[in-house]
Design an enzyme around this catalytic site. Structure first.
Site, PDB file in Angstrom:
ATOM      1  N   HIS A  71     -30.037  -1.946  55.043  1.00  0.00           N
ATOM      2  CA  HIS A  71     -31.094  -2.314  54.091  1.00  0.00           C
ATOM      3  C   HIS A  71     -30.567  -3.420  53.177  1.00  0.00           C
ATOM      4  O   HIS A  71     -29.468  -3.334  52.631  1.00  0.00           O
ATOM      5  CB  HIS A  71     -31.491  -1.080  53.280  1.00  0.00           C
ATOM      6  CG  HIS A  71     -32.399  -1.387  52.132  1.00  0.00           C
ATOM      7  ND1 HIS A  71     -33.470  -2.240  52.238  1.00  0.00           N
ATOM      8  CD2 HIS A  71     -32.388  -0.943  50.843  1.00  0.00           C
ATOM      9  CE1 HIS A  71     -34.085  -2.311  51.062  1.00  0.00           C
ATOM     10  NE2 HIS A  71     -33.443  -1.543  50.207  1.00  0.00           N
ATOM     11  N   CYS A 110     -37.959   1.920  50.432  1.00  0.00           N
ATOM     12  CA  CYS A 110     -37.124   0.921  51.120  1.00  0.00           C
ATOM     13  C   CYS A 110     -36.695   1.374  52.522  1.00  0.00           C
ATOM     14  O   CYS A 110     -36.193   0.571  53.306  1.00  0.00           O
ATOM     15  CB  CYS A 110     -35.906   0.571  50.281  1.00  0.00           C
ATOM     16  SG  CYS A 110     -36.340  -0.108  48.682  1.00  0.00           S
ATOM     17  N   ASN A 116     -34.165  -7.758  47.200  1.00  0.00           N
ATOM     18  CA  ASN A 116     -34.554  -6.507  47.849  1.00  0.00           C
ATOM     19  C   ASN A 116     -36.082  -6.479  47.987  1.00  0.00           C
ATOM     20  O   ASN A 116     -36.798  -6.330  47.006  1.00  0.00           O
ATOM     21  CB  ASN A 116     -34.053  -5.328  46.997  1.00  0.00           C
ATOM     22  CG  ASN A 116     -34.388  -3.982  47.616  1.00  0.00           C
ATOM     23  OD1 ASN A 116     -35.177  -3.887  48.565  1.00  0.00           O
ATOM     24  ND2 ASN A 116     -33.806  -2.931  47.072  1.00  0.00           N
TER      25      ASN A 116
HETATM   26  N1  COA Z   1     -27.242  -9.071  33.394  1.00  0.00           N
HETATM   27  C1  COA Z   1     -26.190  -8.861  32.610  1.00  0.00           C
HETATM   28  N2  COA Z   1     -25.722  -7.642  32.279  1.00  0.00           N
HETATM   29  C2  COA Z   1     -26.358  -6.599  32.812  1.00  0.00           C
HETATM   30  C3  COA Z   1     -27.472  -6.733  33.666  1.00  0.00           C
HETATM   31  C4  COA Z   1     -27.916  -8.039  33.947  1.00  0.00           C
HETATM   32  N3  COA Z   1     -28.960  -8.279  34.739  1.00  0.00           N
HETATM   33  N4  COA Z   1     -27.893  -5.506  34.041  1.00  0.00           N
HETATM   34  C5  COA Z   1     -27.067  -4.611  33.461  1.00  0.00           C
HETATM   35  N5  COA Z   1     -26.142  -5.278  32.703  1.00  0.00           N
HETATM   36  C6  COA Z   1     -25.072  -4.718  31.913  1.00  0.00           C
HETATM   37  C7  COA Z   1     -25.309  -3.269  31.532  1.00  0.00           C
HETATM   38  O1  COA Z   1     -26.121  -3.214  30.369  1.00  0.00           O
HETATM   39  C8  COA Z   1     -23.918  -2.776  31.291  1.00  0.00           C
HETATM   40  O2  COA Z   1     -23.514  -3.188  30.003  1.00  0.00           O
HETATM   41  P1  COA Z   1     -22.613  -2.224  29.087  1.00  0.00           P
HETATM   42  O3  COA Z   1     -21.356  -2.006  29.865  1.00  0.00           O
HETATM   43  O4  COA Z   1     -22.442  -3.030  27.850  1.00  0.00           O
HETATM   44  O5  COA Z   1     -23.433  -0.983  28.931  1.00  0.00           O
HETATM   45  C9  COA Z   1     -23.066  -3.571  32.287  1.00  0.00           C
HETATM   46  O6  COA Z   1     -23.877  -4.700  32.685  1.00  0.00           O
HETATM   47  C10 COA Z   1     -22.690  -2.776  33.532  1.00  0.00           C
HETATM   48  O7  COA Z   1     -23.843  -2.085  33.960  1.00  0.00           O
HETATM   49  P2  COA Z   1     -23.825  -1.226  35.265  1.00  0.00           P
HETATM   50  O8  COA Z   1     -25.192  -0.661  35.478  1.00  0.00           O
HETATM   51  O9  COA Z   1     -22.661  -0.294  35.246  1.00  0.00           O
HETATM   52  O10 COA Z   1     -23.535  -2.364  36.351  1.00  0.00           O
HETATM   53  P3  COA Z   1     -23.341  -2.207  37.900  1.00  0.00           P
HETATM   54  O11 COA Z   1     -22.062  -2.823  38.306  1.00  0.00           O
HETATM   55  O12 COA Z   1     -23.632  -0.821  38.390  1.00  0.00           O
HETATM   56  O13 COA Z   1     -24.483  -3.177  38.447  1.00  0.00           O
HETATM   57  C11 COA Z   1     -26.631  -2.981  39.482  1.00  0.00           C
HETATM   58  C12 COA Z   1     -25.828  -2.888  38.176  1.00  0.00           C
HETATM   59  C13 COA Z   1     -28.056  -2.598  39.165  1.00  0.00           C
HETATM   60  C14 COA Z   1     -26.558  -4.415  39.979  1.00  0.00           C
HETATM   61  C15 COA Z   1     -25.985  -2.023  40.533  1.00  0.00           C
HETATM   62  O14 COA Z   1     -25.790  -0.751  39.964  1.00  0.00           O
HETATM   63  C16 COA Z   1     -26.820  -1.882  41.765  1.00  0.00           C
HETATM   64  O15 COA Z   1     -27.017  -2.827  42.494  1.00  0.00           O
HETATM   65  N6  COA Z   1     -27.276  -0.651  42.077  1.00  0.00           N
HETATM   66  C17 COA Z   1     -28.044  -0.367  43.249  1.00  0.00           C
HETATM   67  C18 COA Z   1     -29.435  -0.817  43.028  1.00  0.00           C
HETATM   68  C19 COA Z   1     -30.236  -0.854  44.287  1.00  0.00           C
HETATM   69  O16 COA Z   1     -29.842  -1.442  45.247  1.00  0.00           O
HETATM   70  N7  COA Z   1     -31.413  -0.233  44.223  1.00  0.00           N
HETATM   71  C20 COA Z   1     -32.345  -0.214  45.275  1.00  0.00           C
HETATM   72  C21 COA Z   1     -31.883   0.670  46.373  1.00  0.00           C
HETATM   73  S1  COA Z   1     -33.164   0.803  47.538  1.00  0.00           S
END
Ligand code: COA
Length: 322
Positions: A249, A113, A279
């Site tokens: 980004h 990315c 993304n």
């Molecule tokens: N829909 C509903 N629930 C979801 C889900 C979805 N698509 N994806 C994950 N969950 C759930 C998880 O299972 C977790 O459940 P639990 O508490 O029962 O275990 C809960 O939501 C919270 O998960 P968590 O991973 O802590 O959520 P978060 O607030 O960190 O959000 C992302 C998840 C992936 C959206 C976030 O971490 C993110 O955007 N990270 C950066 C990713 C990124 O930009 N990557 C590329 C960089 S180049």
């Protein structure tokens, strides 16, 4: 002194739209959850017979038209991509052939990315040292091909797209500075753990997918891109008030807002386009730039700070006067 000046931009998004409501039918998620955690409403998915080079070509032709030059004027092609059409030749060589250019160097850059930022840094160095006079710099991805569409933790985030710019040698800047970083200690936090040399069976069976430690990547992305703003401003003896636009980004609206807040940028100076294309990895920054230029938001004379962050980890910035 020779500088690299941006003289044209272009972008392309595939026709097929995948909304959050479409995703509700594929994995256990909801539009509300995705909006609250990512700010992404929809993303584009390349057609079955559409490949990264097709997206790159569309974006490149637009950029060339905007620059008012033809393919024959280009003497360097750099394509940032993680999702090349073929193992080899590079997508840059395929693109070069499509555009009818031959002879001058063309190669791919792989920094996920952050790839477009790395590609801009390289093209800038070519131009400043007299190695090229007109460079085509592209970020293009069909990231949907390396996504597990049953994994709700990743599939909600990514999409396909392409963006391109033309950089030309000029007496006035142009690119003011570039800043690149990588740290392979974090290789496992965001990756496709298989490839050509390792576990190629996964590639052959179509199960070479992106894995991610979401919340750790989130924290890292915010810290790295906030620090990059400070590093870039300090290197140019500038303050945030000297910068007209910040283009982080386009990964997640929450990441973008956190970077803007930490860096002290008001939200109306921070570009957000991720809401409607997700993304798109190496394509995200040139897509956001091109869209903002075409919308009349970013104009000639503006100072723009662009940032990338990706798997590796890799991260970097480009400060540019348009
Ligand atoms: N829909 C509903 N629930 C979801 C889900 C979805 N698509 N994806 C994950 N969950 C759930 C998880 O299972 C977790 O459940 P639990 O508490 O029962 O275990 C809960 O939501 C919270 O998960 P968590 O991973 O802590 O959520 P978060 O607030 O960190 O959000 C992302 C998840 C992936 C959206 C976030 O971490 C993110 O955007 N990270 C950066 C990713 C990124 O930009 N990557 C590329 C960089 S180049």
């Amino acid at each position: 002194m020779i500088h690299a000046r941006l003289t044209g931009s272009g972008s392309y998004l595939p026709e097929k739209v995948l909304t959050n409501h479409d995703l509700e039918a594929m994995v256990d998620t909801s539009h509300e959850w995705i909006m609250a955690r990512t700010g992404i409403a929809e993303r584009r998915i390349a057609a079955e017979n559409e490949f990264t080079c097709d997206l790159a070509e569309r974006a490149s032709r637009e950029a060339l038209t905007a620059a008012g030059i033809g393919p024959a004027d280009i003497d360097l092609v750099v394509v940032a991509t993680t999702t090349a059409d073929q193992v080899f030749p590079s997508t840059a060589c395929l693109l070069q052939e499509r555009l009818g250019i031959s002879g001058s160097p063309a190669f791919d850059v792989q920094a996920v990315c952050a790839g477009f930022i790395f590609a801009m840094d390289i093209a800038n160095r070519f131009i400043r040292t007299g190695g090229a006079r007109r460079a085509l710099v592209v970020g293009a991805e069909t990231f949907s091909r390396i996504i597990d569409w049953t994994d709700r933790g990743t599939c909600i985030l990514f999409g396909d797209g392409g963006g391109a710019v033309v950089l030309e040698a000029d007496e006035t800047p142009g690119i003011l500075s570039t800043h690149l970083h990588s740290d392979g200690r974090y290789k496992d936090l965001l990756c496709v753990p298989t490839g050509v040399s390792r576990n190629y069976e996964a590639v052959q069976s179509g199960s070479a997918f992106t894995t991610m430690a979401g919340s750790e990547v989130f924290r890292w992305a915010v810290t790295a891109m906030s620090d990059l703003v400070a590093e870039t401003l300090a290197a140019n003896d500038m303050t945030k008030d000297d910068v007209d636009w910040l283009i982080p980004h386009q990964a997640n609206v929450r990441i973008i807002n956190a970077v803007g807040r930490r860096a002290g940028f008001p939200s109306d100076k921070v570009i957000v386009t991720v809401d409607h294309h997700g993304n798109t990895s190496a394509a995200s920054v040139p897509l956001a730039l091109d869209e903002s230029i075409r919308a009349g938001k970013i104009r000639t004379g503006d100072t723009v700070l662009m940032e990338g962050f990706g798997g590796g980890f890799t991260w970097g910035s480009v400060l540019l006067k348009l």
